[in-house]
Design a protein around this motif. Structure first.
Motif, mmCIF file in Angstrom:
data_model
loop_
_atom_site.group_PDB
_atom_site.id
_atom_site.type_symbol
_atom_site.label_atom_id
_atom_site.label_comp_id
_atom_site.label_asym_id
_atom_site.label_seq_id
_atom_site.Cartn_x
_atom_site.Cartn_y
_atom_site.Cartn_z
ATOM 1 N N PRO A 248 0.881 -1.284 -0.109
ATOM 2 C CA PRO A 248 -0.104 -0.050 -0.084
ATOM 3 C C PRO A 248 0.878 1.157 0.151
ATOM 4 N N ALA A 249 2.071 1.442 0.751
ATOM 5 C CA ALA A 249 2.830 2.412 0.688
ATOM 6 C C ALA A 249 3.503 2.734 -0.702
ATOM 7 N N GLU A 250 3.757 1.768 -1.262
ATOM 8 C CA GLU A 250 4.398 2.081 -2.763
ATOM 9 C C GLU A 250 3.236 2.484 -3.565
ATOM 10 N N ILE A 251 2.160 1.984 -3.601
ATOM 11 C CA ILE A 251 1.055 2.347 -4.350
ATOM 12 C C ILE A 251 0.626 3.951 -4.029
ATOM 13 N N VAL A 252 0.564 4.219 -2.733
ATOM 14 C CA VAL A 252 0.288 5.653 -2.359
ATOM 15 C C VAL A 252 1.326 6.657 -2.528
ATOM 16 N N ALA A 253 2.586 6.038 -2.560
ATOM 17 C CA ALA A 253 3.733 6.957 -3.054
ATOM 18 C C ALA A 253 3.769 7.176 -4.808
ATOM 19 N N LYS A 254 2.964 6.124 -5.310
ATOM 20 C CA LYS A 254 2.954 6.720 -6.833
ATOM 21 C C LYS A 254 1.843 7.715 -7.109
ATOM 22 N N VAL A 255 0.713 7.747 -6.199
ATOM 23 C CA VAL A 255 -0.288 8.669 -6.292
ATOM 24 C C VAL A 255 0.212 10.031 -5.894
ATOM 25 N N ASP A 256 1.012 9.984 -4.855
ATOM 26 C CA ASP A 256 1.545 11.284 -4.280
ATOM 27 C C ASP A 256 2.469 11.982 -5.203
ATOM 28 N N ALA A 257 3.236 11.153 -6.172
ATOM 29 C CA ALA A 257 4.233 11.687 -6.840
ATOM 30 C C ALA A 257 3.501 12.486 -8.277
ATOM 31 N N VAL A 258 2.235 12.248 -8.485
ATOM 32 C CA VAL A 258 1.561 12.946 -9.399
ATOM 33 C C VAL A 258 1.435 14.357 -9.190
ATOM 34 N N GLY A 259 1.982 15.288 -10.151
ATOM 35 C CA GLY A 259 1.980 16.663 -10.204
ATOM 36 C C GLY A 259 1.095 17.273 -10.929
ATOM 37 N N VAL A 260 0.595 18.655 -10.860
ATOM 38 C CA VAL A 260 -0.043 19.191 -11.807
ATOM 39 C C VAL A 260 0.413 19.384 -13.306
ATOM 40 N N ALA A 261 1.635 19.363 -13.413
ATOM 41 C CA ALA A 261 2.421 19.228 -14.832
ATOM 42 C C ALA A 261 1.973 18.069 -15.378
ATOM 43 N N ASP A 262 1.840 16.787 -14.374
ATOM 44 C CA ASP A 262 1.853 15.534 -15.341
ATOM 45 C C ASP A 262 0.482 15.545 -15.549
ATOM 46 N N LEU A 263 -0.637 15.924 -14.762
ATOM 47 C CA LEU A 263 -1.981 15.882 -15.047
ATOM 48 C C LEU A 263 -2.138 16.716 -16.563
ATOM 49 N N ALA A 264 -1.706 17.848 -16.556
ATOM 50 C CA ALA A 264 -1.764 18.522 -17.704
ATOM 51 C C ALA A 264 -1.226 18.012 -19.011
ATOM 52 N N ARG A 265 -0.146 17.401 -18.905
ATOM 53 C CA ARG A 265 0.402 16.621 -20.061
ATOM 54 C C ARG A 265 -0.374 15.349 -20.436
ATOM 55 N N VAL A 266 -0.842 14.581 -19.552
ATOM 56 C CA VAL A 266 -1.757 13.542 -19.828
ATOM 57 C C VAL A 266 -3.044 13.890 -20.335
ATOM 58 N N ALA A 267 -3.582 14.736 -19.910
ATOM 59 C CA ALA A 267 -4.879 15.468 -20.281
ATOM 60 C C ALA A 267 -4.725 15.792 -21.840
ATOM 61 N N ARG A 268 -3.426 16.303 -22.255
ATOM 62 C CA ARG A 268 -3.357 16.609 -23.770
ATOM 63 C C ARG A 268 -3.194 15.501 -24.266
ATOM 64 N N ARG A 269 -2.282 14.495 -24.018
ATOM 65 C CA ARG A 269 -2.327 13.295 -24.640
ATOM 66 C C ARG A 269 -3.533 12.529 -24.988
ATOM 67 N N LEU A 270 -4.331 12.448 -23.883
ATOM 68 C CA LEU A 270 -5.517 11.714 -23.950
ATOM 69 C C LEU A 270 -6.707 12.264 -25.100
ATOM 70 N N VAL A 271 -6.868 13.531 -25.021
ATOM 71 C CA VAL A 271 -7.704 14.412 -26.091
ATOM 72 C C VAL A 271 -7.177 14.487 -27.512
#
Length: 426
Positions: free
Chosen positions: A376-399
């Motif tokens: 669980p600690a590893e999964i939580v760490a992966k979620v915590d590692a997501v940043g605003v810039a990562d979300l913006a990049r993936v949003a552009r990738r998807l659309v």
């Protein structure tokens, strides 16, 4: 035989034939959830056998060399236990929940139905009729069947796009020898995991499993054909009170480095009452009763989708608004939104660990997907590692990808695919 400790409560033993036995000890409970997860599902079927994985799952409970279908039901219910199964696109699961003292019976029952089913002709015809009824019921449930149509539009002419329940005309003709052959060629120990969570000792589970699972065929099953996302448009005009709409894009597979970013993004965009879609489309405009986004992921493919049910008059207004929200997404994500979406995901992960069934299923799935157990600690760490810039990049990738659009009901006012593409490229 090799045994290793994944963390303080988890142990994994791999037998010489590749069969894995995993346990997660929860000493404070009185029950055990256990089952065998097989890395085989709908995407492993050929076109002429679509539905065989699901039919096999049903037939496993319909009698073995030692037990009739009634015997199986009576034995598990005599101890207050539950025995069930499900079929997915990449996995099939056979699982039970019992009091801790009834572990030997549960292991024996699951081993028996997976190794010694008889595929009795009378039982096959009866269960075939049950599944045909299940297919008919799905067809009568538009907010259910529309997902099958959406999957087929996203992955046309390939196993990833075929329905899990199968096509009625194929299920109607599958023979007992075909089902048995499919099981023999695909249910191999190297892609099977016996997982258990609850009040148990790992060594005892291994001893029971070694004795019970003594008839599995050796070798490896063939890999499925690679998934090829294409996208497109399908419309099904029906006399319904609502229009059921699914809009989606090529998503992110489980092994993709952006997998956790995609999960956070979907949660932020349409995963709860505070999400952008819910607030804009339902709360602000009142266009729908329900709307949500989802991120489906498999080993080599994914789907990012948005579902909404709306009235015929509102259908024309809905998709332009969703497109506008998709276009805004890469540009104005706030740290507060990111924190809220990540908190929801992490809470779901950690709250699920209070249930033996969830911990058991997670254990098996991780071994089949990653060949190891993620803490669980590893999964939580992966979620915590997501940043605003990562979300913006993936949003552009998807659309940026080719969309998939599926609509069912009075679809006349639903935006067509070409107009939708134009809107997303504006």
């Amino acid at each position: 035989m090799i045994t290793s400790k994944a963390d303080a409560s988890v142990e994994v033993t791999t037998l010489d034939n590749g069969f894995r036995i995993a346990s997660d000890r929860m000493a404070s409970v009185e029950t055990i959830s256990l089952g065998v997860w097989v890395g085989i599902g709908t995407r492993h079927e050929g076109a002429a056998e679509n539905g065989v994985s699901h039919l096999l799952e049903h037939m496993a409970f319909k009698g073995t060399r030692r037990r009739s279908a009634r015997d199986i039901a009576v034995e598990i219910e005599n101890v207050g236990g539950v025995l069930n199964a499900y079929t997915g696109r990449e996995q099939t699961a056979y699982y039970a929940k019992v009091l801790s003292g009834d572990l030997p019976l549960a292991v024996d029952l699951i081993a028996d139905i997976l190794q010694h089913s008889t595929y009795d002709a009378t039982e096959l015809e009866r269960e075939r009729g049950v599944i045909l009824q299940e297919i008919g019921q799905a067809e009568d449930t538009p907010d259910d069947i529309v997902y099958d149509y959406f999957q087929e539009a996203a992955f046309p002419d390939q196993s990833m796009g075929r329905p899990v329940l199968g096509r009625a005309e194929i299920v109607a003709g599958l023979r007992a020898d075909e089902i048995a052959a499919y099981q023999t060629s695909h249910y191999r120990p190297g892609n099977m995991v016996l997982a258990a969570a609850g009040n148990l000792e790992h060594a005892r589970l291994v001893d029971l499993a070694v004795k019970a699972f003594d008839s599995l065929p050796l070798g490896h099953s063939a890999a499925p054909e690679p998934a090829r996302y294409r996208g497109g448009e399908t419309r099904y005009g029906r006399e319904l009170e609502q229009v059921h709409i699914l809009l989606g894009f090529e998503g992110i597979g489980i092994h993709d480095p952006d997998y956790y970013t995609g999960a956070v993004l979907s949660q932020l965009f349409g995963g709860g009452m505070s999400s952008r879609l819910f607030q804009e489309v339902r709360e602000k405009r009142g266009l729908v009763y329900g709307i949500h986004s989802f991120a489906s992921a498999w080993k080599d493919a994914g789907l990012f989708g948005i579902y909404a049910g709306t009235g015929e008059d509102e259908a024309g207004e809905l998709l332009p608004i969703v497109c506008d929200e998709l276009l805004k997404l890469p540009h104005d994500i706030s740290a507060e939104e990111l924190h809220r979406a990540a908190a929801q995901l992490k809470a779901g992960i950690l709250m699920a660990r209070e249930k033996t069934s969830a911990r058991c299923e997670q254990l098996a799935a991780q071994l089949l997907i990653y060949d190891r157990v993620l803490s669980p600690a590893e999964i939580v760490a992966k979620v915590d590692a997501v940043g605003v810039a990562d979300l913006a990049r993936v949003a552009r990738r998807l659309v940026a990808g080719n969309p998939t659009l599926t609509a069912m009901g009075p679809v006349g006012k639903v935006m067509d695919l070409e107009s939708l593409r134009g809107r997303l490229q504006a």
